[in-house]
Motif scaffolding. Structure first.
Motif, PDB file in Angstrom:
ATOM      1  N   VAL A 271       0.858  -1.178   0.000  1.00 51.64           N
ATOM      2  CA  VAL A 271       0.000   0.000   0.000  1.00 51.64           C
ATOM      3  C   VAL A 271       0.898   1.233   0.000  1.00 51.64           C
ATOM      4  O   VAL A 271       2.040   1.186   0.461  1.00 51.64           O
ATOM      5  N   ARG A 272       0.381   2.304  -0.539  1.00 57.61           N
ATOM      6  CA  ARG A 272       1.154   3.543  -0.633  1.00 57.61           C
ATOM      7  C   ARG A 272       0.855   4.400   0.594  1.00 57.61           C
ATOM      8  O   ARG A 272      -0.297   4.678   0.901  1.00 57.61           O
ATOM      9  N   HIS A 273       1.890   4.831   1.288  1.00 60.67           N
ATOM     10  CA  HIS A 273       1.721   5.668   2.477  1.00 60.67           C
ATOM     11  C   HIS A 273       2.616   6.893   2.363  1.00 60.67           C
ATOM     12  O   HIS A 273       3.827   6.774   2.162  1.00 60.67           O
ATOM     13  N   VAL A 274       2.018   8.081   2.489  1.00 56.20           N
ATOM     14  CA  VAL A 274       2.778   9.329   2.496  1.00 56.20           C
ATOM     15  C   VAL A 274       3.097   9.673   3.944  1.00 56.20           C
ATOM     16  O   VAL A 274       2.194   9.830   4.779  1.00 56.20           O
ATOM     17  N   VAL A 275       4.372   9.752   4.228  1.00 60.16           N
ATOM     18  CA  VAL A 275       4.825   9.947   5.605  1.00 60.16           C
ATOM     19  C   VAL A 275       4.529  11.360   6.089  1.00 60.16           C
ATOM     20  O   VAL A 275       4.816  12.343   5.398  1.00 60.16           O
ATOM     21  N   ARG A 276       3.947  11.440   7.277  1.00 60.27           N
ATOM     22  CA  ARG A 276       3.708  12.736   7.918  1.00 60.27           C
ATOM     23  C   ARG A 276       4.868  13.073   8.849  1.00 60.27           C
ATOM     24  O   ARG A 276       5.574  12.166   9.320  1.00 60.27           O
ATOM     25  N   PRO A 277       5.079  14.344   9.126  1.00 61.64           N
ATOM     26  CA  PRO A 277       6.179  14.719  10.020  1.00 61.64           C
ATOM     27  C   PRO A 277       6.086  13.980  11.354  1.00 61.64           C
ATOM     28  O   PRO A 277       5.009  13.891  11.958  1.00 61.64           O
ATOM     29  N   GLY A 278       7.195  13.437  11.790  1.00 58.57           N
ATOM     30  CA  GLY A 278       7.245  12.756  13.074  1.00 58.57           C
ATOM     31  C   GLY A 278       6.988  11.267  13.011  1.00 58.57           C
ATOM     32  O   GLY A 278       7.256  10.548  13.989  1.00 58.57           O
ATOM     33  N   GLN A 279       6.465  10.759  11.926  1.00 61.05           N
ATOM     34  CA  GLN A 279       6.197   9.325  11.834  1.00 61.05           C
ATOM     35  C   GLN A 279       7.502   8.545  11.688  1.00 61.05           C
ATOM     36  O   GLN A 279       8.416   8.959  10.989  1.00 61.05           O
ATOM     37  N   THR A 280       7.557   7.407  12.370  1.00 56.61           N
ATOM     38  CA  THR A 280       8.735   6.549  12.304  1.00 56.61           C
ATOM     39  C   THR A 280       8.395   5.256  11.576  1.00 56.61           C
ATOM     40  O   THR A 280       7.219   4.897  11.420  1.00 56.61           O
ATOM     41  N   MET A 281       9.419   4.548  11.160  1.00 58.78           N
ATOM     42  CA  MET A 281       9.206   3.285  10.467  1.00 58.78           C
ATOM     43  C   MET A 281       8.583   2.260  11.408  1.00 58.78           C
ATOM     44  O   MET A 281       7.760   1.431  10.991  1.00 58.78           O
TER      45      MET A 281
END
Length: 374
Positions: A271-281
């Motif tokens: 699935v495609r996920h656009v990372v938001r500020p602060g998100q970690t793997m």
């Protein structure tokens, strides 16, 4: 994939001579394909016969491409060997389906039919031996994608070289694009807009039909349905993706059997996920029920660093979604052939599809391309 308007589910079956019947598929010895394993015969196998073939020896089904270009596996691969029309790039992974290998040969052979003095082109990656992620690419996973170099005025190049108005042999490059569109079941060609413009203007200049060219090149009208599309990073080669009527359709039907027999792992989708500020793997792994290692592998990452605003592929184990037979669009054939292209024999609607489709082909093909979602 949305089925194009007015198309047949499996072109190979409809191309079988009327009244000839579907040839019986005799049980070949393990490791061998029956001489009667024509496309029509393979595609007409029952689920029970497919399961029996898989249990005895899945190699008797030939090449199988399973999944989407960016998340796929390749079974029974065929290696592209050095040939008279191409050079293989150093360290290129050149495993593909038989249909893809045949399509590469057909397109380049057509160029050399027109221009016997044409130099060999560089062939880059197709797929890894068993498909799956190839580190240098987001696609190239199912044996249906290939990177092809350009024809140059100064002769062959040993690697991919950026194309320009000064160095490209436009006549031979246009012959290649024309051959891919008309002589193969091409799905899409990724090519930098600057190269598209050069080829479009050249084709118009030699008398190609403008309406047809507008359906071939995205740069002409910006149509999403165009075959040749712009993607950054494709100024020094063509990225060509072929439809595989046999490998895709058989792969679609065989995959559940392979999973049930535990010959391959259960399907993994991304699935495609656009990372938001602060998100970690780690947070993404927990959210999607996967692992940090799997996310790194799916995106070719060596660290866990994520860039805010960037889209990443997240692998997700899931049940296979509902699937439908693979649909191959009619080829987008030009209404006329310019004199400078006429020394070669080009396919016609009649030669490809016979009386049943030729009468309605011109409008049906345009409608199909307009309706098709890539």
């Amino acid at each position: 994939m949305k089925a194009p308007v007015g198309l047949l589910a499996v072109v190979w079956l409809t191309a079988w001579p009327a009244g000839a019947g579907v040839p019986a598929a005799a049980a070949p010895a393990p490791g061998e394909r029956s001489s009667r394993d024509t496309p029509a015969a393979l595609l007409s196998l029952s689920d029970e016969e497919l399961a029996r073939r898989v249990e005895l020896d899945v190699a008797t089904l030939g090449s199988l491409s399973i999944g989407a270009p960016g998340s796929a596996m390749l079974l029974n691969p065929v290696t592209l060997e050095p040939g008279p029309f191409w050079e293989i790039a150093s360290r290129a992974a050149v495993y593909g389906t038989q249909e893809t290998i045949d399509a590469i040969d057909a397109a380049l052979a057509k160029v050399h039919e027109l221009f016997p003095d044409a130099h060999r082109v560089v062939v880059g990656d197709i797929s890894d031996e068993d498909g799956g992620r190839l580190k240098r690419h987001q696609s190239h996973q199912g044996g249906r994608d290939v990177d092809l170099g350009f024809f140059f005025k100064g002769g062959p190049a040993q690697h991919f070289v950026a194309g320009t108005a000064a160095n490209l042999d436009l006549s031979k490059n246009w012959a290649l694009v024309r051959a891919l569109v008309t002589c193969t079941d091409v799905e899409t060609i990724l090519l930098d807009t600057r190269i598209q413009r050069l080829l479009y203007r050249y084709a118009l200049g030699i008398g190609e039909d403008k309406a047809w060219l507008d359906g071939v090149f995205h740069v002409a009208r910006g149509a999403k349905s165009a075959i040749v599309k712009h993607v950054a990073g494709h100024r020094n080669h063509y990225h060509v993706r072929f439809y595989n009527p046999i490998a895709q359709e058989l792969g679609r039907r065989v995959h559940p059997i392979l999973v049930e027999l535990k010959l391959v792992d259960p399907p993994v989708y991304t699935v495609r996920h656009v990372v938001r500020p602060g998100q970690t793997m780690g947070q993404l792994a927990a959210r999607y029920g996967t692992s940090v290692r799997a996310i790194k592998s799916a995106n070719g990452l060596s660290t866990t660093f994520l860039r805010a605003g960037r889209a990443y592929r997240i692998p997700v184990k899931a049940a296979a979604p509902p699937s439908v037979p693979v649909v191959i669009p009619y080829r987008l054939l030009p209404p006329t052939t310019p004199d400078v292209m006429a020394s070669a024999a080009w396919p016609t609607a009649m030669s490809l599809y016979g009386d049943g489709t030729s009468l309605r082909y011109e409008n049906a093909a345009l409608l199909a391309r307009a309706a098709h979602v890539f």
